[in-house]
Design a protein around this motif. Sequence first.
Motif: not given
Length: 240
Positions: A158-166
């Motif tokens: 989830x933390x990786x997704x938060x970094x990548x998504x924007x």
Amino acid sequence: MAGAGSARTAGGVDARPGPARSRARRGDGARLRREILDATTRLLVETGDEGAVSVRAVAERVGVTPPSIYLHFGDKGELIFECCRMLMGQLAVRVTEAVEGIRDPVERLRLAAHTFVTFGIENPEPYRITFMSPHHEVPDDFDIESYEGTHAFRLLTDMVADVRSPRVAPADPPHDAPHPTDEMWAMGLLAAFHGVTSLMVAKAVEPIDFPWPEVGPLVDHLLDVHLAAMTAGAAGGVAP
């Protein structure tokens, strides 16, 4: 020479019995189970050797008889497995507390990485057993979905997704390879920081004077390398 009344296990661990325990009351079983796990963890840390931690040593540390241990755990293998499971839960809690209130996703991931490595270095023998030994004694009722390690990995993902998504707009991968998923990036980070932790755990017993770098800057370096790749733009794959 040890004084009268002292006792040690074969591994040299103080195995004098704990305070005498009165008859268990209703509901005390869960508390005793936790005391057994806590005592096992302490013995693993003190001895630095899984082989030196016996059911008898744990029982004496808690202040009960070995049969009391077997009421909660089928054998030593199950006891060690559940101890590692508890450590995984503590690691997830430690990471969650460290990143609580941090809004920037990169800083959150950075804090998580440092927390993971620090936790492993502070708990070298439990870490080695949890992450570096095969688990042959998995309980029959083991559920991967409720496993603390699964929850911890989902937290990282989830933390990786938060970094990548924007940020991420990946370039076409070479050789028609699929685009890495958040889970793949998370596993890469786990491999990197497990590598740092396992090296530092091994460093404690290695006989040579190897030029080890400081842990903090090494963790930051590895994370920066992964961040550059994870947030690379579409124009030639260059990070913004």
